[in-house]
Design a protein around this motif. Structure first.
Motif, PDB file in Angstrom:
ATOM      1  N   MET A  67       0.908  -1.187  -0.009  1.00 36.10           N
ATOM      2  CA  MET A  67      -0.022  -0.044  -0.035  1.00 36.10           C
ATOM      3  C   MET A  67       0.801   1.274   0.108  1.00 36.10           C
ATOM      4  SD  MET A  67      -3.476   1.017   0.464  1.00 36.10           S
ATOM      5  CE  MET A  67      -4.369   0.169   1.703  1.00 36.10           C
ATOM      6  N   SER A  68       0.408   2.233  -0.860  1.00 35.68           N
ATOM      7  CA  SER A  68       1.345   3.345  -0.830  1.00 35.68           C
ATOM      8  C   SER A  68       1.262   4.300   0.289  1.00 35.68           C
ATOM      9  CB  SER A  68       0.741   4.266  -1.983  1.00 35.68           C
ATOM     10  OG  SER A  68       1.389   5.504  -2.177  1.00 35.68           O
ATOM     11  N   ARG A  69       2.236   4.768   0.791  1.00 35.58           N
ATOM     12  CA  ARG A  69       2.545   5.631   2.127  1.00 35.58           C
ATOM     13  C   ARG A  69       1.837   7.002   1.527  1.00 35.58           C
ATOM     14  NH1 ARG A  69       8.288   4.225   4.162  1.00 35.58           N
ATOM     15  NH2 ARG A  69       7.894   1.984   4.431  1.00 35.58           N
ATOM     16  N   ILE A  70       2.181   7.460   0.257  1.00 34.53           N
ATOM     17  CA  ILE A  70       1.665   8.741  -0.184  1.00 34.53           C
ATOM     18  C   ILE A  70       0.243   8.798  -0.500  1.00 34.53           C
ATOM     19  CG2 ILE A  70       1.874  10.403  -1.856  1.00 34.53           C
ATOM     20  CD1 ILE A  70       4.777   9.513  -2.126  1.00 34.53           C
ATOM     21  N   GLY A  71      -0.359   7.584  -0.841  1.00 29.19           N
ATOM     22  CA  GLY A  71      -1.704   7.599  -1.376  1.00 29.19           C
ATOM     23  C   GLY A  71      -2.560   7.520  -0.022  1.00 29.19           C
ATOM     24  N   LYS A  72      -2.313   7.318   1.241  1.00 28.21           N
ATOM     25  CA  LYS A  72      -2.857   7.235   2.577  1.00 28.21           C
ATOM     26  C   LYS A  72      -3.049   8.674   3.220  1.00 28.21           C
ATOM     27  CE  LYS A  72      -1.186   2.780   4.174  1.00 28.21           C
ATOM     28  NZ  LYS A  72      -0.524   2.211   5.231  1.00 28.21           N
ATOM     29  N   LEU A  73      -2.079   9.536   2.699  1.00 25.68           N
ATOM     30  CA  LEU A  73      -2.155  10.972   3.161  1.00 25.68           C
ATOM     31  C   LEU A  73      -3.451  11.671   2.842  1.00 25.68           C
ATOM     32  CD1 LEU A  73       1.448  11.883   2.640  1.00 25.68           C
ATOM     33  CD2 LEU A  73       0.353  11.027   4.624  1.00 25.68           C
ATOM     34  N   PRO A  74      -4.146  12.504   3.698  1.00 23.54           N
ATOM     35  CA  PRO A  74      -5.163  13.296   3.256  1.00 23.54           C
ATOM     36  C   PRO A  74      -4.820  14.554   2.462  1.00 23.54           C
ATOM     37  CG  PRO A  74      -4.763  13.604   5.509  1.00 23.54           C
ATOM     38  CD  PRO A  74      -3.894  12.562   5.067  1.00 23.54           C
ATOM     39  N   ILE A  75      -5.476  14.936   1.656  1.00 23.16           N
ATOM     40  CA  ILE A  75      -5.322  16.275   0.806  1.00 23.16           C
ATOM     41  C   ILE A  75      -6.105  17.315   1.493  1.00 23.16           C
ATOM     42  CG2 ILE A  75      -5.462  17.272  -1.468  1.00 23.16           C
ATOM     43  CD1 ILE A  75      -5.621  14.460  -2.614  1.00 23.16           C
ATOM     44  N   LYS A  76      -5.298  18.379   1.989  1.00 21.70           N
ATOM     45  CA  LYS A  76      -5.890  19.313   2.602  1.00 21.70           C
ATOM     46  C   LYS A  76      -6.380  20.627   1.668  1.00 21.70           C
ATOM     47  CE  LYS A  76      -3.520  19.337   6.936  1.00 21.70           C
ATOM     48  NZ  LYS A  76      -2.499  18.109   6.693  1.00 21.70           N
ATOM     49  N   ILE A  77      -7.602  20.989   1.723  1.00 25.89           N
ATOM     50  CA  ILE A  77      -8.321  21.710   0.760  1.00 25.89           C
ATOM     51  C   ILE A  77      -8.413  23.297   1.391  1.00 25.89           C
ATOM     52  CG2 ILE A  77     -10.363  22.372  -0.459  1.00 25.89           C
ATOM     53  CD1 ILE A  77     -10.995  19.333  -0.208  1.00 25.89           C
TER      54      ILE A  77
ATOM     55  N   ASN B  87      -2.617  -3.018 -10.557  1.00 30.95           N
ATOM     56  CA  ASN B  87      -2.749  -1.780 -11.417  1.00 30.95           C
ATOM     57  C   ASN B  87      -3.179  -0.685 -10.417  1.00 30.95           C
ATOM     58  OD1 ASN B  87      -2.716   0.156 -13.691  1.00 30.95           O
ATOM     59  ND2 ASN B  87      -4.667  -0.287 -14.099  1.00 30.95           N
ATOM     60  N   THR B  88      -4.004  -0.958  -9.643  1.00 29.14           N
ATOM     61  CA  THR B  88      -4.823   0.155  -8.879  1.00 29.14           C
ATOM     62  C   THR B  88      -3.818   0.695  -7.796  1.00 29.14           C
ATOM     63  OG1 THR B  88      -5.946  -1.337  -7.630  1.00 29.14           O
ATOM     64  CG2 THR B  88      -7.294  -0.247  -9.255  1.00 29.14           C
ATOM     65  N   ARG B  89      -3.081  -0.481  -7.149  1.00 31.96           N
ATOM     66  CA  ARG B  89      -2.069  -0.035  -5.976  1.00 31.96           C
ATOM     67  C   ARG B  89      -0.979   0.818  -6.859  1.00 31.96           C
ATOM     68  NH1 ARG B  89      -1.902  -5.580  -4.393  1.00 31.96           N
ATOM     69  NH2 ARG B  89      -0.206  -5.971  -5.780  1.00 31.96           N
ATOM     70  N   THR B  90      -0.610   0.875  -7.931  1.00 31.06           N
ATOM     71  CA  THR B  90       0.562   1.572  -8.612  1.00 31.06           C
ATOM     72  C   THR B  90       0.070   2.951  -8.864  1.00 31.06           C
ATOM     73  OG1 THR B  90      -0.199   0.954 -11.065  1.00 31.06           O
ATOM     74  CG2 THR B  90       1.649  -0.436  -9.644  1.00 31.06           C
ATOM     75  N   LEU B  91      -1.307   3.116  -9.125  1.00 30.78           N
ATOM     76  CA  LEU B  91      -1.947   4.357  -9.482  1.00 30.78           C
ATOM     77  C   LEU B  91      -2.465   5.041  -8.293  1.00 30.78           C
ATOM     78  CD1 LEU B  91      -4.116   3.468 -12.447  1.00 30.78           C
ATOM     79  CD2 LEU B  91      -1.900   4.643 -12.423  1.00 30.78           C
ATOM     80  N   TYR B  92      -2.593   4.499  -7.243  1.00 23.49           N
ATOM     81  CA  TYR B  92      -3.157   5.128  -5.855  1.00 23.49           C
ATOM     82  C   TYR B  92      -2.294   6.294  -5.195  1.00 23.49           C
ATOM     83  CZ  TYR B  92      -4.817   5.008  -0.871  1.00 23.49           C
ATOM     84  OH  TYR B  92      -5.261   4.969   0.348  1.00 23.49           O
ATOM     85  N   GLY B  93      -0.803   6.416  -5.173  1.00 30.50           N
ATOM     86  CA  GLY B  93       0.091   7.311  -4.781  1.00 30.50           C
ATOM     87  C   GLY B  93      -0.019   8.620  -6.024  1.00 30.50           C
ATOM     88  N   LEU B  94      -0.024   8.011  -7.112  1.00 28.07           N
ATOM     89  CA  LEU B  94       0.177   8.968  -8.393  1.00 28.07           C
ATOM     90  C   LEU B  94      -1.079   9.885  -8.356  1.00 28.07           C
ATOM     91  CD1 LEU B  94       1.274   9.995 -11.130  1.00 28.07           C
ATOM     92  CD2 LEU B  94      -0.295   8.049 -12.081  1.00 28.07           C
ATOM     93  N   TYR B  95      -2.402   9.454  -8.247  1.00 21.04           N
ATOM     94  CA  TYR B  95      -3.386  10.158  -8.336  1.00 21.04           C
ATOM     95  C   TYR B  95      -3.663  11.037  -6.988  1.00 21.04           C
ATOM     96  CZ  TYR B  95      -4.812   8.920 -13.004  1.00 21.04           C
ATOM     97  OH  TYR B  95      -5.039   8.751 -14.488  1.00 21.04           O
ATOM     98  N   ARG B  96      -3.332  10.636  -5.901  1.00 16.20           N
ATOM     99  CA  ARG B  96      -3.084  11.469  -4.649  1.00 16.20           C
ATOM    100  C   ARG B  96      -2.176  12.780  -4.959  1.00 16.20           C
ATOM    101  NH1 ARG B  96      -0.243  14.455  -1.408  1.00 16.20           N
ATOM    102  NH2 ARG B  96      -1.281  14.760   0.607  1.00 16.20           N
ATOM    103  N   THR B  97      -1.252  12.426  -5.763  1.00 16.13           N
ATOM    104  CA  THR B  97      -0.088  13.405  -6.014  1.00 16.13           C
ATOM    105  C   THR B  97      -0.784  14.625  -6.979  1.00 16.13           C
ATOM    106  OG1 THR B  97       1.578  12.052  -5.362  1.00 16.13           O
ATOM    107  CG2 THR B  97       1.967  14.044  -6.386  1.00 16.13           C
TER     108      THR B  97
END
Length: 179
Positions: A1-11, A60-70
């Motif tokens: 699981m991506s460490r970056i993908g787990k982080l919340p995005i502050k708005i 495939n979804t695990r690889t895209l998880y952190g990318l789309y969060r960023t």
């Protein structure tokens, strides 16, 4: 699981995020950006943050998880603060100017180089040799800066060319004299 993908995005307060299905639209004071999530990813909104989630856990979804969060985080940062890239023109007679919606560069060729400035990007010329590029879409801004730089990449002997701010050019020793 991506460490970056787990982080919340502050708005921030001045940014409006809407999503229906897989489409995400981010509006702010500097523009509007949109993106589309892959089918295996979902998004949830809390009070002042977004959280990306995996609907189905495949490779495939695990690889895209952190990318789309960023990518979504860059959209939020871009419409609220804008991204900035600074290019320096180093060389005798190298200069730039903005004429209407085009950038005109004198780079030692027999003719000036004219480039049209893409929509959503602003170019400011400081002292003829420094270009400040600003835009809310980080990807398009980077592509435009790379196109400008491709006209005269820095060479290793004298260091002449178009250089990113803070970039270090490794210099080579020239020819050694006759002995």
């Amino acid at each position: 699981m991506s460490r970056i993908g787990k982080l919340p995005i502050k708005i921030p307060a001045n940014v409006d995020v809407t999503f229906n299905g897989n489409d995400i639209i981010v509006k702010g004071k500097f523009g509007t950006l949109s993106n589309q999530l892959p089918n295996g990813l979902g998004i949830e909104r809390t009070n002042d943050s977004l959280l990306l989630s995996l609907k189905e856990e495949t490779r495939n979804t695990r690889t895209l998880y952190g990318l789309y969060r960023t990518l979504i985080n860059n959209m939020v940062l871009g419409v609220s603060n804008q991204f900035n890239i600074t290019l320096n023109l180093k060389g005798v007679g190298f200069r730039g100017s903005v004429q209407g919606k085009s950038l005109v560069l004198s780079l030692g060729f027999s003719h000036p180089v004219q480039m049209s400035i893409p929509e959503g990007i602003t170019v400011e010329v400081v002292q003829n040799t420094t270009l400040n590029l600003k835009g809310c879409d980080k990807e398009n801004l980077g592509i435009f800066a790379a196109k400008i730089r491709s006209w005269r990449e820095p060479e290793p002997y004298k260091g002449k060319g178009i250089i990113y701010q803070g970039e270090i050019i490794r210099r080579k020793a020239g020819k050694s004299g006759k002995k």
